[in-house]
Scaffold this motif. Structure first.
Motif, PDB file in Angstrom:
ATOM      1  N   ALA A 381      32.371  42.047  45.627  1.00  0.00           N
ATOM      2  CA  ALA A 381      32.958  41.328  44.496  1.00  0.00           C
ATOM      3  C   ALA A 381      31.958  40.930  43.416  1.00  0.00           C
ATOM      4  O   ALA A 381      32.250  41.088  42.216  1.00  0.00           O
ATOM      5  CB  ALA A 381      33.728  40.114  45.001  1.00  0.00           C
ATOM      6  N   PRO A 382      30.772  40.407  43.762  1.00  0.00           N
ATOM      7  CA  PRO A 382      29.849  40.031  42.679  1.00  0.00           C
ATOM      8  C   PRO A 382      29.444  41.203  41.797  1.00  0.00           C
ATOM      9  O   PRO A 382      29.095  41.016  40.639  1.00  0.00           O
ATOM     10  CB  PRO A 382      28.630  39.465  43.437  1.00  0.00           C
ATOM     11  N   HIS A 383      29.462  42.395  42.359  1.00  0.00           N
ATOM     12  CA  HIS A 383      29.137  43.587  41.573  1.00  0.00           C
ATOM     13  C   HIS A 383      30.392  44.166  40.916  1.00  0.00           C
ATOM     14  O   HIS A 383      30.301  44.729  39.824  1.00  0.00           O
ATOM     15  CB  HIS A 383      28.485  44.643  42.470  1.00  0.00           C
ATOM     16  N   GLN A 384      31.546  44.049  41.569  1.00  0.00           N
ATOM     17  CA  GLN A 384      32.784  44.581  41.010  1.00  0.00           C
ATOM     18  C   GLN A 384      33.208  43.796  39.765  1.00  0.00           C
ATOM     19  O   GLN A 384      33.733  44.367  38.804  1.00  0.00           O
ATOM     20  CB  GLN A 384      33.909  44.503  42.054  1.00  0.00           C
ATOM     21  N   TYR A 385      32.962  42.484  39.776  1.00  0.00           N
ATOM     22  CA  TYR A 385      33.318  41.624  38.635  1.00  0.00           C
ATOM     23  C   TYR A 385      32.077  40.822  38.218  1.00  0.00           C
ATOM     24  O   TYR A 385      31.909  39.659  38.589  1.00  0.00           O
ATOM     25  CB  TYR A 385      34.476  40.699  39.013  1.00  0.00           C
ATOM     26  N   PRO A 386      31.184  41.442  37.436  1.00  0.00           N
ATOM     27  CA  PRO A 386      29.851  40.853  37.200  1.00  0.00           C
ATOM     28  C   PRO A 386      29.792  39.793  36.104  1.00  0.00           C
ATOM     29  O   PRO A 386      28.735  39.195  35.899  1.00  0.00           O
ATOM     30  CB  PRO A 386      29.014  42.079  36.801  1.00  0.00           C
ATOM     31  N   VAL A 387      30.888  39.567  35.379  1.00  0.00           N
ATOM     32  CA  VAL A 387      30.893  38.581  34.296  1.00  0.00           C
ATOM     33  C   VAL A 387      31.657  37.345  34.742  1.00  0.00           C
ATOM     34  O   VAL A 387      32.782  37.445  35.262  1.00  0.00           O
ATOM     35  CB  VAL A 387      31.520  39.169  33.014  1.00  0.00           C
ATOM     36  N   ASP A 388      31.082  36.184  34.540  1.00  0.00           N
ATOM     37  CA  ASP A 388      31.724  34.919  34.896  1.00  0.00           C
ATOM     38  C   ASP A 388      33.064  34.805  34.181  1.00  0.00           C
ATOM     39  O   ASP A 388      33.102  34.828  32.934  1.00  0.00           O
ATOM     40  CB  ASP A 388      30.805  33.762  34.488  1.00  0.00           C
ATOM     41  N   PRO A 389      34.200  34.677  34.908  1.00  0.00           N
ATOM     42  CA  PRO A 389      35.509  34.586  34.257  1.00  0.00           C
ATOM     43  C   PRO A 389      35.619  33.434  33.271  1.00  0.00           C
ATOM     44  O   PRO A 389      36.406  33.498  32.321  1.00  0.00           O
ATOM     45  CB  PRO A 389      36.475  34.403  35.438  1.00  0.00           C
ATOM     46  N   ALA A 390      34.827  32.388  33.477  1.00  0.00           N
ATOM     47  CA  ALA A 390      34.881  31.249  32.557  1.00  0.00           C
ATOM     48  C   ALA A 390      34.482  31.656  31.142  1.00  0.00           C
ATOM     49  O   ALA A 390      34.940  31.054  30.156  1.00  0.00           O
ATOM     50  CB  ALA A 390      33.979  30.124  33.064  1.00  0.00           C
ATOM     51  N   LEU A 391      33.633  32.698  31.018  1.00  0.00           N
ATOM     52  CA  LEU A 391      33.222  33.158  29.692  1.00  0.00           C
ATOM     53  C   LEU A 391      34.359  33.841  28.943  1.00  0.00           C
ATOM     54  O   LEU A 391      34.267  34.031  27.725  1.00  0.00           O
ATOM     55  CB  LEU A 391      32.035  34.116  29.806  1.00  0.00           C
ATOM     56  N   LEU A 392      35.418  34.205  29.656  1.00  0.00           N
ATOM     57  CA  LEU A 392      36.549  34.902  29.041  1.00  0.00           C
ATOM     58  C   LEU A 392      37.647  33.954  28.586  1.00  0.00           C
ATOM     59  O   LEU A 392      38.644  34.389  28.000  1.00  0.00           O
ATOM     60  CB  LEU A 392      37.121  35.925  30.025  1.00  0.00           C
ATOM     61  N   ASP A 393      37.492  32.665  28.861  1.00  0.00           N
ATOM     62  CA  ASP A 393      38.516  31.692  28.465  1.00  0.00           C
ATOM     63  C   ASP A 393      38.753  31.753  26.960  1.00  0.00           C
ATOM     64  O   ASP A 393      37.809  31.785  26.155  1.00  0.00           O
ATOM     65  CB  ASP A 393      38.082  30.276  28.848  1.00  0.00           C
ATOM     66  N   GLY A 394      40.036  31.760  26.597  1.00  0.00           N
ATOM     67  CA  GLY A 394      40.398  31.831  25.187  1.00  0.00           C
ATOM     68  C   GLY A 394      40.518  33.239  24.651  1.00  0.00           C
ATOM     69  O   GLY A 394      40.913  33.434  23.502  1.00  0.00           O
ATOM     70  N   GLY A 395      40.187  34.234  25.465  1.00  0.00           N
ATOM     71  CA  GLY A 395      40.300  35.631  25.043  1.00  0.00           C
ATOM     72  C   GLY A 395      41.480  36.315  25.691  1.00  0.00           C
ATOM     73  O   GLY A 395      42.202  35.734  26.508  1.00  0.00           O
ATOM     74  N   PRO A 396      41.708  37.596  25.371  1.00  0.00           N
ATOM     75  CA  PRO A 396      42.890  38.311  25.863  1.00  0.00           C
ATOM     76  C   PRO A 396      42.733  38.914  27.259  1.00  0.00           C
ATOM     77  O   PRO A 396      43.701  39.449  27.800  1.00  0.00           O
ATOM     78  CB  PRO A 396      43.067  39.424  24.836  1.00  0.00           C
ATOM     79  N   PHE A 397      41.523  38.837  27.844  1.00  0.00           N
ATOM     80  CA  PHE A 397      41.276  39.486  29.122  1.00  0.00           C
ATOM     81  C   PHE A 397      40.943  38.448  30.192  1.00  0.00           C
ATOM     82  O   PHE A 397      40.387  37.392  29.901  1.00  0.00           O
ATOM     83  CB  PHE A 397      40.130  40.489  28.996  1.00  0.00           C
ATOM     84  N   LYS A 398      41.276  38.801  31.449  1.00  0.00           N
ATOM     85  CA  LYS A 398      41.046  37.825  32.514  1.00  0.00           C
ATOM     86  C   LYS A 398      39.806  38.135  33.358  1.00  0.00           C
ATOM     87  O   LYS A 398      39.364  37.280  34.127  1.00  0.00           O
ATOM     88  CB  LYS A 398      42.272  37.730  33.417  1.00  0.00           C
ATOM     89  N   ALA A 399      39.256  39.344  33.236  1.00  0.00           N
ATOM     90  CA  ALA A 399      38.078  39.713  34.022  1.00  0.00           C
ATOM     91  C   ALA A 399      37.442  40.947  33.402  1.00  0.00           C
ATOM     92  O   ALA A 399      38.052  41.646  32.585  1.00  0.00           O
ATOM     93  CB  ALA A 399      38.459  39.998  35.480  1.00  0.00           C
ATOM     94  N   ILE A 400      36.201  41.191  33.782  1.00  0.00           N
ATOM     95  CA  ILE A 400      35.497  42.432  33.427  1.00  0.00           C
ATOM     96  C   ILE A 400      35.199  43.173  34.720  1.00  0.00           C
ATOM     97  O   ILE A 400      34.504  42.658  35.600  1.00  0.00           O
ATOM     98  CB  ILE A 400      34.186  42.150  32.667  1.00  0.00           C
ATOM     99  N   LEU A 401      35.737  44.368  34.828  1.00  0.00           N
ATOM    100  CA  LEU A 401      35.573  45.200  36.016  1.00  0.00           C
ATOM    101  C   LEU A 401      34.419  46.169  35.818  1.00  0.00           C
ATOM    102  O   LEU A 401      34.335  46.852  34.788  1.00  0.00           O
ATOM    103  CB  LEU A 401      36.865  45.986  36.272  1.00  0.00           C
ATOM    104  N   ALA A 402      33.533  46.228  36.792  1.00  0.00           N
ATOM    105  CA  ALA A 402      32.477  47.250  36.812  1.00  0.00           C
ATOM    106  C   ALA A 402      32.787  48.220  37.950  1.00  0.00           C
ATOM    107  O   ALA A 402      32.923  47.811  39.098  1.00  0.00           O
ATOM    108  CB  ALA A 402      31.106  46.611  37.014  1.00  0.00           C
ATOM    109  N   ARG A 403      32.898  49.470  37.620  1.00  0.00           N
ATOM    110  CA  ARG A 403      33.171  50.481  38.641  1.00  0.00           C
ATOM    111  C   ARG A 403      31.864  50.992  39.249  1.00  0.00           C
ATOM    112  O   ARG A 403      30.774  50.829  38.687  1.00  0.00           O
ATOM    113  CB  ARG A 403      34.000  51.616  38.054  1.00  0.00           C
ATOM    114  N   TYR A 404      32.002  51.636  40.378  1.00  0.00           N
ATOM    115  CA  TYR A 404      30.839  52.187  41.086  1.00  0.00           C
ATOM    116  C   TYR A 404      30.054  53.131  40.187  1.00  0.00           C
ATOM    117  O   TYR A 404      28.823  53.213  40.270  1.00  0.00           O
ATOM    118  CB  TYR A 404      31.345  52.901  42.333  1.00  0.00           C
ATOM    119  N   ASP A 405      30.758  53.836  39.283  1.00  0.00           N
ATOM    120  CA  ASP A 405      30.101  54.787  38.387  1.00  0.00           C
ATOM    121  C   ASP A 405      29.001  54.114  37.570  1.00  0.00           C
ATOM    122  O   ASP A 405      27.965  54.724  37.279  1.00  0.00           O
ATOM    123  CB  ASP A 405      31.115  55.403  37.417  1.00  0.00           C
ATOM    124  N   TYR A 406      29.241  52.882  37.171  1.00  0.00           N
ATOM    125  CA  TYR A 406      28.244  52.141  36.376  1.00  0.00           C
ATOM    126  C   TYR A 406      26.941  52.016  37.153  1.00  0.00           C
ATOM    127  O   TYR A 406      25.847  52.251  36.611  1.00  0.00           O
ATOM    128  CB  TYR A 406      28.816  50.771  36.013  1.00  0.00           C
TER     129      TYR A 406
END
Length: 484
Positions: A381-406
């Motif tokens: 999980a820490p690698h799958q979702y590497p951006v703190d969700p709190a930083l997305l507050d007020g925006g249109p997205f709820k998470a940033i997904l990083a795939r294995y390809d990255y």
């Protein structure tokens, strides 16, 4: 030499995991599935870089993020310490197929022309693309950029029936940019269009290292911006118009020719026509390839043999899963100085994208509420979702997904520096394995090894009489970094 071994294996929950304790350095050869000797004194091409595209789709999504979240995502992409260190990025001259709208820098009402380009403007790029590029450069000033057009302005074009995909009745948007070819009477104006683009970006503090004449010049489709070119047309355009105009402008921008699939290198084909003409060839530094026809990658090496004075670049094509990581080693072994993927940041609805090629998967993705991503390669999980969700507050997205390809790409891009030399590595590589080695400008050695097998692979590497043995887990990738 001090050694560093990093392994990624999603089945074991490892992502760029420090695995140095696994190395056995006893000074003797031992039974192994893969044995190879690295020979730094035998070298091949320099590395230009690894990267992706700052096209309208990705830049639109990046600009929708709250500022701190955008900075985090860009750091994941371009920061060499905190992220993947991607340092070679492709820009689009006007819009490509992956965009929220189709546009050029001189769109006019039907029937009008603008010979002197008085109405030329990059204002549309100032909305999304230019702010993203500037922020990326602030994070990593070592980024280099090259740019490609998908189409000239519509008023410069005439119909082209050759290999046209679809009927004119199917045409959408684009103000006439979809399908057709450049009218030869506008060659000089179009060369000026390139120069004005380069100068406008330079005025924004953005230098463009190189341009290609046309993205995929043997693509002629009415559903997206395209423009058909023959080898003879590109030869004449470079020789008599674009090359001289860039030179006269005082810009140092290079020209890379072709920018399409590597299956097209038979001596009668397009890129050979361009580079067999000394007048055109004097302005061309590299040939650019894509991989969509999937003809054997050795064609890049064959082209280098035909024109050893020209560099080889890989300018478009995303590589997925461990298969892609192994294939990248083959691209580099066949003389490519670079690897550039396509579209790094589309959302989980596949938006925005008005072009015909649909996808809901890129290596990093903003997650739209209610549009959960399909994840076939789960990682911790820490690698799958590497951006703190709190930083997305007020925006249109709820998470940033990083795939294995990255993370697979990071095994190359974080460790192989610009200016590194590919070096010889004698090897006996089993089926479903891959390897390539480099010497960085600081003298360190980097060797990337993939194991696509369902069983572990015993690896034995020799360098300057020293031996490094370790076991690579099933379906994994390793980067061996040896410091001087």
């Amino acid at each position: 030499m001090d050694s560093e071994l990093l392994i990624s294996c999603r089945f074991q929950g490892k992502i760029l995991a420090d695995s140095n304790s696994m190395i056995d350095t006893r000074d003797k050869w031992a039974l192994a599935d893969v044995s190879y000797e690295i020979k730094p004194d035998i070298s091949f091409q320099h590395v230009l870089g690894f990267g992706y595209s700052f096209e309208p789709t990705s830049c639109y999504n990046l600009m929708r993020l709250p500022p701190r979240a955008r900075h985090e995502v860009l750091s994941l992409l371009v920061d060499p310490a905190r992220g993947a260190g991607l340092n070679l990025w492709r820009l689009c001259i006007g819009s490509p197929d992956f965009s929220y709208k189709f546009y050029s820098y001189d769109d006019l009402p039907g029937g009008e022309t603008d010979e002197h380009l008085d109405r030329f403007s990059i204002d549309e790029d100032r909305r999304y693309v230019i702010p993203v590029v500037k922020e990326a450069l602030a994070i990593n000033p070592g980024i280099q950029l090259f740019a490609s057009p998908w189409s000239p302005p519509a008023w410069m074009k005439i119909p082209e029936p050759h290999w046209r995909k679809g009927t004119l009745e199917e045409r959408i948007g684009g103000n006439g940019m979809c399908s057709g070819r450049l009218d030869p009477r506008w060659y000089d104006a179009y060369a000026t269009y390139f120069v004005k683009y380069l100068q406008a970006y330079k005025a924004e503090g953005i230098d463009i290292k190189a341009v290609t004449v046309q993205n995929e010049p043997h693509h002629n489709w009415v559903l997206m911006p395209t423009c058909w070119w023959d080898g003879e047309n590109e030869r004449d355009f470079i020789r008599d118009h674009l090359g001289p105009k860039i030179q006269q402008s005082g810009l140092a921008t290079e020209i890379w020719c072709w920018d399409h699939n590597w299956g097209q290198i038979h001596p009668a084909r397009y890129p050979v026509t361009v580079l067999s003409d000394p007048g055109a060839a004097q302005y061309v530094s590299s040939i650019a390839f894509h991989h969509y026809d999937m003809v054997h990658v050795s064609n890049m090496g064959k082209f280098h043999s035909m024109f050893p004075g020209k560099h080889v670049q890989f300018t478009e094509g995303s590589l997925l899963w461990l298969w892609g990581a192994a294939r990248l080693a083959a691209y580099l072994r066949n003389w490519s100085q670079s690897y550039v993927g396509w579209v790094p940041f589309i959302d989980t609805n596949g938006d925005p994208n008005i072009g015909p090629f649909k996808t809901k998967r890129t290596m990093l993705q903003p997650v739209v509420p209610g549009a959960e991503p399909v994840i076939k390669e789960a990682i911790p999980a820490p690698h799958q979702y590497p951006v703190d969700p709190a930083l997305l507050d007020g925006g249109p997205f709820k998470a940033i997904l990083a795939r294995y390809d990255y993370y697979l790409l990071a095994h190359y891009s974080k460790f192989i520096r610009r200016g590194a030399l590919r070096i010889k590595s004698t090897r006996k590589m089993p089926l479903l394995g891959g390897e390539v080695s480099f010497k960085n400008p600081d003298g360190s050695i980097v060797s990337v090894i993939t194991n696509r097998r369902r069983v572990p692979m015993r690896v034995h590497v020799a360098l300057h009489g020293r031996h490094y043995r370790f076991q690579l887990p099933a379906r994994s990738i390793a980067t061996l970094h040896l410091s001087p």
